[in-house]
Design a protein around this motif. Structure first.
Motif, PDB file in Angstrom:
ATOM      1  N   PRO A  50      -8.523  -5.568  20.829  1.00  0.00           N
ATOM      2  CA  PRO A  50      -9.601  -4.629  21.181  1.00  0.00           C
ATOM      3  C   PRO A  50     -10.656  -4.558  20.080  1.00  0.00           C
ATOM      4  N   LYS A  51     -11.911  -4.585  20.469  1.00  0.00           N
ATOM      5  CA  LYS A  51     -13.000  -4.652  19.499  1.00  0.00           C
ATOM      6  C   LYS A  51     -13.021  -3.464  18.546  1.00  0.00           C
ATOM      7  N   HIS A  52     -12.577  -2.315  19.016  1.00  0.00           N
ATOM      8  CA  HIS A  52     -12.615  -1.120  18.175  1.00  0.00           C
ATOM      9  C   HIS A  52     -11.399  -1.015  17.261  1.00  0.00           C
ATOM     10  N   LYS A  53     -10.465  -1.971  17.350  1.00  0.00           N
ATOM     11  CA  LYS A  53      -9.256  -1.913  16.549  1.00  0.00           C
ATOM     12  C   LYS A  53      -9.371  -2.830  15.332  1.00  0.00           C
ATOM     13  N   ARG A  54      -9.001  -2.310  14.182  1.00  0.00           N
ATOM     14  CA  ARG A  54      -9.014  -3.088  12.948  1.00  0.00           C
ATOM     15  C   ARG A  54      -7.669  -3.774  12.771  1.00  0.00           C
ATOM     16  N   VAL A  55      -7.700  -5.051  12.502  1.00  0.00           N
ATOM     17  CA  VAL A  55      -6.483  -5.820  12.290  1.00  0.00           C
ATOM     18  C   VAL A  55      -6.247  -5.971  10.797  1.00  0.00           C
ATOM     19  N   THR A  56      -5.040  -5.687  10.348  1.00  0.00           N
ATOM     20  CA  THR A  56      -4.708  -5.853   8.936  1.00  0.00           C
ATOM     21  C   THR A  56      -3.692  -6.992   8.773  1.00  0.00           C
ATOM     22  N   SER A  57      -3.671  -7.563   7.607  1.00  0.00           N
ATOM     23  CA  SER A  57      -2.719  -8.635   7.326  1.00  0.00           C
ATOM     24  C   SER A  57      -1.285  -8.121   7.416  1.00  0.00           C
ATOM     25  N   GLN A  72      22.437  -8.720   7.155  1.00  0.00           N
ATOM     26  CA  GLN A  72      21.818  -9.913   6.591  1.00  0.00           C
ATOM     27  C   GLN A  72      20.376  -9.583   6.216  1.00  0.00           C
ATOM     28  N   ARG A  73      19.997  -9.957   5.032  1.00  0.00           N
ATOM     29  CA  ARG A  73      18.626  -9.706   4.597  1.00  0.00           C
ATOM     30  C   ARG A  73      17.682 -10.714   5.224  1.00  0.00           C
ATOM     31  N   TRP A  74      16.631 -10.208   5.869  1.00  0.00           N
ATOM     32  CA  TRP A  74      15.598 -11.066   6.423  1.00  0.00           C
ATOM     33  C   TRP A  74      14.323 -10.818   5.636  1.00  0.00           C
ATOM     34  N   ARG A  75      13.936 -11.811   4.866  1.00  0.00           N
ATOM     35  CA  ARG A  75      12.742 -11.651   4.037  1.00  0.00           C
ATOM     36  C   ARG A  75      11.489 -11.595   4.902  1.00  0.00           C
ATOM     37  N   ALA A  76      10.833 -10.459   4.840  1.00  0.00           N
ATOM     38  CA  ALA A  76       9.649 -10.239   5.667  1.00  0.00           C
ATOM     39  C   ALA A  76       8.488 -11.110   5.199  1.00  0.00           C
ATOM     40  N   THR A  77       7.669 -11.506   6.142  1.00  0.00           N
ATOM     41  CA  THR A  77       6.432 -12.207   5.803  1.00  0.00           C
ATOM     42  C   THR A  77       5.546 -11.256   5.015  1.00  0.00           C
ATOM     43  N   SER A  78       5.115 -11.666   3.842  1.00  0.00           N
ATOM     44  CA  SER A  78       4.317 -10.791   2.988  1.00  0.00           C
ATOM     45  C   SER A  78       2.875 -10.711   3.486  1.00  0.00           C
ATOM     46  N   PHE A  79       2.345  -9.488   3.491  1.00  0.00           N
ATOM     47  CA  PHE A  79       0.940  -9.319   3.876  1.00  0.00           C
ATOM     48  C   PHE A  79       0.025 -10.079   2.930  1.00  0.00           C
ATOM     49  N   ALA A  80       0.470 -10.250   1.686  1.00  0.00           N
ATOM     50  CA  ALA A  80      -0.351 -10.946   0.696  1.00  0.00           C
ATOM     51  C   ALA A  80      -0.513 -12.420   1.041  1.00  0.00           C
ATOM     52  N   GLY A  81       0.408 -12.943   1.844  1.00  0.00           N
ATOM     53  CA  GLY A  81       0.337 -14.360   2.196  1.00  0.00           C
ATOM     54  C   GLY A  81      -0.308 -14.628   3.536  1.00  0.00           C
ATOM     55  N   VAL A  82      -0.845 -13.585   4.146  1.00  0.00           N
ATOM     56  CA  VAL A  82      -1.457 -13.740   5.464  1.00  0.00           C
ATOM     57  C   VAL A  82      -2.973 -13.762   5.349  1.00  0.00           C
ATOM     58  N   GLU A  83      -3.564 -14.853   5.797  1.00  0.00           N
ATOM     59  CA  GLU A  83      -5.021 -14.978   5.886  1.00  0.00           C
ATOM     60  C   GLU A  83      -5.420 -14.768   7.335  1.00  0.00           C
ATOM     61  N   LEU A  84      -6.230 -13.767   7.591  1.00  0.00           N
ATOM     62  CA  LEU A  84      -6.603 -13.467   8.977  1.00  0.00           C
ATOM     63  C   LEU A  84      -7.450 -14.570   9.609  1.00  0.00           C
ATOM     64  N   LYS A  85      -8.053 -15.404   8.776  1.00  0.00           N
ATOM     65  CA  LYS A  85      -8.813 -16.544   9.320  1.00  0.00           C
ATOM     66  C   LYS A  85      -7.869 -17.640   9.807  1.00  0.00           C
ATOM     67  N   PRO A 111      -4.166 -17.035  10.683  1.00  0.00           N
ATOM     68  CA  PRO A 111      -2.967 -16.197  10.769  1.00  0.00           C
ATOM     69  C   PRO A 111      -1.737 -17.002  11.198  1.00  0.00           C
ATOM     70  N   PRO A 112      -0.531 -16.496  10.867  1.00  0.00           N
ATOM     71  CA  PRO A 112       0.701 -17.182  11.256  1.00  0.00           C
ATOM     72  C   PRO A 112       0.942 -17.183  12.763  1.00  0.00           C
ATOM     73  N   ILE A 113       0.340 -16.236  13.468  1.00  0.00           N
ATOM     74  CA  ILE A 113       0.329 -16.236  14.932  1.00  0.00           C
ATOM     75  C   ILE A 113      -1.105 -15.964  15.368  1.00  0.00           C
ATOM     76  N   PRO A 114      -1.542 -16.549  16.477  1.00  0.00           N
ATOM     77  CA  PRO A 114      -2.940 -16.394  16.881  1.00  0.00           C
ATOM     78  C   PRO A 114      -3.302 -14.954  17.239  1.00  0.00           C
ATOM     79  N   LEU A 115      -4.524 -14.567  16.914  1.00  0.00           N
ATOM     80  CA  LEU A 115      -5.045 -13.261  17.307  1.00  0.00           C
ATOM     81  C   LEU A 115      -5.760 -13.435  18.649  1.00  0.00           C
ATOM     82  N   VAL A 116      -5.304 -12.707  19.663  1.00  0.00           N
ATOM     83  CA  VAL A 116      -5.814 -12.906  21.015  1.00  0.00           C
ATOM     84  C   VAL A 116      -6.199 -11.569  21.640  1.00  0.00           C
ATOM     85  N   ASN A 117      -7.429 -11.474  22.125  1.00  0.00           N
ATOM     86  CA  ASN A 117      -7.898 -10.295  22.868  1.00  0.00           C
ATOM     87  C   ASN A 117      -7.630  -8.979  22.136  1.00  0.00           C
TER      88      ASN A 117
END
Length: 276
Positions: A112-119, A89-102, A104-110
């Motif tokens: 690590p400060k040295h890690k870069r988060v991408t959409s 079954q095809r599961w359409r992935a959430t597109s990175f283009a539709g993700v706003e980090l301000k 996000p579709p799920i909360p960003l929690v803790n």
């Protein structure tokens, strides 16, 4: 004049993005899978070989994660399924283009400060969460999840349903539950320390897995779905890193491996999966 130049520049950027996406979806490099030549060989084999009858993999659903922009990959997965007898079954992935980090579709929690988060990372986690919620809602006992550049070998397809049945029997008798079975991984620890969870009737063993990265091919039990939906309610790390962190910090999260172990282990478990 400046407005015209801006419009032309914008169009050029769009064209460049389309070209890059095309290369990402069709001509993947060694990091994602195999060169285009390898893809052509696989495609020819799948379309010219005698197809298998429909195979029971012992799961309620096999979900293939696929971006809308990568329909070419889904077409390849369909050809594999038609050849192999897999019911996907095809599961359409959430597109990175539709993700706003301000927002996000799920909360960003803790994070690590040295890690870069991408959409893209957040979108990936959100996609798998949706699959798990869907499986739970529909009462699925087990689900198989594949990324759209990975297929299963005939060997594992011939035996997976039997292995899962024997695991059910073992769990019923011993009370030992499992949550996640990886079919493909890159280990972060030596597999020499992996312990046998169960030896199947055909002599093959399934192991309590060493820490690894990889979420391209895995099976979840209903208990595993419940555990993940209770504990992975936020984004802290990319999905495979988060699973590895759970392995490290949560001994109640039981992750098994159907890959070879010890000195026989091979990166990405080619006995189970083929990437393209």
């Amino acid at each position: 004049m400046n407005e015209k130049r801006s419009a032309v520049t914008f169009l050029n950027v769009l064209v460049l993005i389309c070209i890059l996406v095309s290369h990402l979806c069709l001509e993947v490099d060694g990091v994602l899978g195999q060169p285009k030549k390898m893809v052509s060989k696989l495609e020819k084999f799948w379309t010219t070989s005698q197809p298998h009858a429909v195979r029971d993999l012992g799961v309620n659903a096999t979900h293939v994660v696929n971006l809308e922009m990568c329909r070419s990959r889904w077409k390849l997965m369909e050809k594999w399924a038609n050849y192999s007898g897999a019911q996907i079954q095809r599961w359409r992935a959430t597109s990175f283009a539709g993700v706003e980090l301000k927002t996000p579709p799920i909360p960003l929690v803790n994070v690590p400060k040295h890690k870069r988060v991408t959409s893209g990372q957040v979108a990936c986690s959100a996609t798998h969460l949706k699959i798990w919620r869907h499986a739970w809602k529909h009462g699925h006992k087990r689900v198989l999840v594949l990324e759209d550049d990975v297929v299963l070998t005939n060997s594992i397809m011939d035996n997976l349903a039997q292995y899962l049945s024997e695991l059910d029997e073992f769990t019923s008798q011993s009370g030992k539950q499992w949550h996640w079975i990886t079919l493909r991984k890159v280990t972060l620890q030596s597999t020499l320390g992996e312990k046998i969870f169960l030896t199947f009737k055909d002599g093959r063993s399934i192991y309590t897995s060493a820490q690894f990265w990889g979420s391209a091919a895995y099976v979840l039990s209903r208990e595993g779905i419940a555990w993940l939906l209770s504990h992975l309610t936020y984004y802290q790390h990319p999905l495979d890193v988060q699973i590895s962190e759970f392995q490290r910090t949560r001994p109640d999260f039981i992750v098994l491996s159907l890959c070879k172990s010890g000195s026989n282990f091979e990166r990405h478990c080619p006995e189970n999966t083929i990437s393209f």
